[in-house]
Design an enzyme around this catalytic site. Sequence first.
Site, short mmCIF file in Angstrom:
data_model
loop_
_atom_site.label_atom_id
_atom_site.label_comp_id
_atom_site.label_asym_id
_atom_site.label_seq_id
_atom_site.Cartn_x
_atom_site.Cartn_y
_atom_site.Cartn_z
N SER A 162 3.83 1.93 -3.68
CA SER A 162 5.42 1.69 -3.67
C SER A 162 5.22 -0.35 -3.95
O SER A 162 5.08 -0.64 -3.53
CB SER A 162 5.30 1.23 -2.40
N LYS A 170 10.52 2.29 -3.39
CA LYS A 170 9.88 1.34 -2.82
C LYS A 170 9.70 0.93 -0.98
O LYS A 170 11.28 2.37 -0.97
CB LYS A 170 10.89 0.40 -2.95
N GLY A 201 9.69 -9.87 0.62
CA GLY A 201 10.23 -9.08 2.30
C GLY A 201 11.02 -7.54 2.30
O GLY A 201 11.75 -7.60 3.25
N CYS A 235 2.92 -4.60 5.07
CA CYS A 235 3.32 -5.37 4.84
C CYS A 235 3.00 -7.17 4.94
O CYS A 235 3.32 -7.05 6.26
CB CYS A 235 4.85 -5.40 4.31
N LYS A 294 -0.99 3.65 4.70
CA LYS A 294 -1.19 2.83 3.93
C LYS A 294 -1.24 1.30 5.06
O LYS A 294 -1.04 0.80 6.04
CB LYS A 294 -0.24 1.99 3.21
N ILE A 310 -5.50 -0.60 -0.91
CA ILE A 310 -5.10 -2.16 0.01
C ILE A 310 -3.67 -1.85 -0.31
O ILE A 310 -3.61 -1.70 -0.94
CB ILE A 310 -6.07 -2.55 -0.27
N ASN A 311 -3.20 -2.45 1.09
CA ASN A 311 -1.80 -3.31 0.21
C ASN A 311 -1.95 -4.51 0.07
O ASN A 311 -3.40 -4.80 -0.13
CB ASN A 311 -1.26 -3.31 1.91
N THR A 312 -1.18 -5.77 -0.09
CA THR A 312 -1.63 -6.79 -0.32
C THR A 312 -2.31 -7.12 0.72
O THR A 312 -2.15 -7.59 1.79
CB THR A 312 -0.21 -7.76 -1.10
C1 LIG Z 1 6.36 -6.55 -5.62
C2 LIG Z 1 5.42 -5.79 -4.69
C3 LIG Z 1 6.26 -5.02 -4.08
C4 LIG Z 1 5.28 -4.19 -2.69
N1 LIG Z 1 5.92 -3.89 -1.80
C5 LIG Z 1 5.64 -3.42 -1.07
C6 LIG Z 1 6.11 -2.08 -0.08
O1 LIG Z 1 7.78 -1.68 -0.32
N2 LIG Z 1 5.57 -1.35 0.55
C7 LIG Z 1 4.64 -1.12 0.43
O2 LIG Z 1 3.88 -0.47 0.86
N3 LIG Z 1 3.73 -2.16 -0.30
C8 LIG Z 1 4.11 -3.27 -1.70
N4 LIG Z 1 3.32 -3.88 -1.99
C9 LIG Z 1 2.00 -3.26 -2.21
C10 LIG Z 1 1.21 -2.77 -3.07
O3 LIG Z 1 2.46 -1.37 -3.59
C11 LIG Z 1 0.16 -2.59 -3.59
O4 LIG Z 1 -0.63 -2.47 -2.46
C12 LIG Z 1 -0.22 -4.14 -4.26
O5 LIG Z 1 0.32 -4.27 -4.77
C13 LIG Z 1 -1.84 -3.40 -4.64
O6 LIG Z 1 -1.68 -3.51 -6.13
P1 LIG Z 1 -1.57 -3.56 -6.86
O7 LIG Z 1 -2.87 -4.88 -7.32
O8 LIG Z 1 -2.06 -2.84 -8.00
O9 LIG Z 1 -0.82 -4.58 -7.52
C14 LIG Z 1 4.27 -4.63 -2.83
C15 LIG Z 1 3.81 -4.87 -4.44
C16 LIG Z 1 4.44 -6.08 -5.27
C17 LIG Z 1 3.44 -6.18 -5.58
#
Ligand SMILES: Cc1cc2nc3c(=O)[nH]c(=O)nc-3n(C[C@H](O)[C@H](O)[C@H](O)COP(=O)(O)O)c2cc1C
Lengths: 284, 310
Positions: free
Chosen positions: B28, B52, B79, B137, B172, B198-200
Amino acid sequence: MSNFKTRILANQEISPGYWRMRIQAPGAVADCRAGQFLMFRVQLSLLPLLRRPFGIFRTGFQPSDVDGLPPVEYLEILYKVVGQGTAMMSELHHGDRVEILGPLGRGFDGGEPGRRKILVGGGIGLVPLYMLAEQLVDGSEVRLLMGGRTRDDIIVVTEFERLGVQTYVSTEDGSLGDRGLVTAVLQQQLDADPDAEVFACGPLPMLEAVYGICRQRQVPLQVSLEALMACGVGACLGCVVKGVGHSETSPRFLCTCKEGPVFRAEQLAWDRLDRTEGTCEGCK
Amino acid sequence: MSQQSTAKVSLAVEIAGLRMKNPVMPASGTFGYGEEFAPYLDLNRLGAIVTKGLSLRPKAGNPTPRICETVSGMLNAIGLQNVGVDAFIEHKMPFLREINTPVIANFFGNTLEEYGEVARRLNEIPELAAVELNISCPNVKQGGIVFGTDPQAAHQAVDVVRKNLDKPLIVKLTPNVTDITVIARAVADAGADAVSCINTLTGMSIDVRRRKPKIANRTGGLSGPAIRPVAVRMVYQVVQAVAIPVIGVGGISSAEDALEFLIAGAQAVQVGTANFVDPDAMQQVIDGLERFCIEEGIADIRELIGSLEV
Ligand SMILES: Cc1cc2nc3c(=O)[nH]c(=O)nc-3n(C[C@H](O)[C@H](O)[C@H](O)COP(=O)(O)O)c2cc1C
Ligand SMILES: Cc1cc2nc3c(=O)[nH]c(=O)nc-3n(C[C@H](O)[C@H](O)[C@H](O)COP(=O)(O)OP(=O)(O)OC[C@H]3O[C@@H](n4cnc5c(N)ncnc54)[C@H](O)[C@@H]3O)c2cc1C
Ligand code: FES
């Protein structure tokens, strides 16, 4: 709009720190519009991770290396070495494989035929104005006002002249052309011809000054902005700038990659743009 | 890969009743609402599409700069800018409806009531195959991570969503906790059908010349290849801790990366930041998984899931 692996046809330094790269690009001549940009993948490995955005300087055909084969379609970018990615780009050679995503974004609207066109370029901000000039010289008188810090920042002006564009150069240190800011030249030009249309690309402080001058005289203005970009296609929302009417309570963000990079001046919330929005490393 | 080999290897997986042609979907926030990437890859080839993160009302997001590059990764503090659930239904669903791939809507709320309300709205969209609840988030003051770091709050958020939702519910998780398995258990107990992790990871980067943070929010979420080992570890831990399926996400950009997660026990994977680097990344992951199975003589990818030897 496509994502393609291709090869470099040429990559040369044209002024200290400024490089010109020609890239093989089938379909480029028909597909690209003035003001559009591309995302350049510096290496097929993950270093640096993100692609780098660059304006498209021009497109064209060159004869094939191989006798009897049709001419090779190319596009060109001009870039300034400012950091890791552009430094690595300057190490690339003829024949190296690269990956390109583009053309992307909204380009310039050509304005009213017959009306004089004034193009204002600051440093590397000159890039997207060349294709525009090519397009405009057919129907209008075109002038280029080109500004930089020193003579090294003044690039490819003779190529504009070859198109039939009248050029005016100013440098902050006076090492080439008039000493001073390009905006002073713009003021004089518009005093002489208040009926012109203006197209500008360069550092944000320059664009703000250009906006002030044009607004005062009610001259139509289009600007090409820069922003930090990750995706280039409107998915990450990393590249937004504040649109007109933006406030904390009713925020209006515009994607530079998708709704720009070229905006009509009245689309933007000028008094609320951050120094970090729409700035250009290359022209600071 | 050729059609012929597809017939030999089955990449299909099922998560909480959701059938997917293959285990690969976008993370997402890295794939917009799907349409942004449609020119570059065939959306019908994906296992699912995750959109998103949505909120009840449109959300503006944070000031700029919102992103910066780091070593093998990036920080973002978007955000959660999004169009809001109503505009999603009106403007984004028509496009998504035409695609022959299950659509998963990611969402969040500022309060428990909002979580419930968004879930209720999403539940009324018949074409949505599942929802993914974001309680993780790091970039918003209210909501988001508050619910993801405290087991009781996480339980409550999932509980309120569950009561308003008949669709499969994926939750998540955030890595920004001492022990992710505690939160995983809490959301499983509250009725989650699956978890994605995981999330970030919360991070920071400083412009040394200006002596200022590189992004306006000061801190942001780290994503990309840099976080993969952390993500693999957490997926491995969560797989041991809960009985519900786990979706692996974090730093995947190749089939080999995805395989690490599957072997650790993930039933599916999400590709995030790699979509920015290469819009064709997910297609390459899918093709690579198929190739790997052929090379290894594996007829069904599910044989690989949880096949880790320790
Ligand atoms: C620009 C950006 C926007 C993101 N927006 C969301 C979001 O709206 N909802 C969510 O659950 N995770 C969001 N994430 C987290 C990602 O879904 C994902 O969990 C995270 O980037 C780790 O995966 P990756 O290393 O493959 O990017 C976002 C990540 C990025 C980089
Ligand atoms: C639409 C658009 C068109 C552009 N056209 C040109 C052009 O024609 N010629 C040219 O020389 N430069 C142009 N730029 C700026 C160019 O993208 C940056 O100078 C370049 O990305 C710097 O990369 P780096 O690795 O050398 O710098 P680093 O500082 O090492 O880069 C670190 C990160 O910041 C990003 N970044 C740094 N500066 C900028 C910037 N000014 N704008 C956007 N992202 C930046 C990089 O992409 C990278 O993600 C354009 C930018 C945009 C958005
Ligand atoms: S660069 Fe990703 S939305 Fe513009």
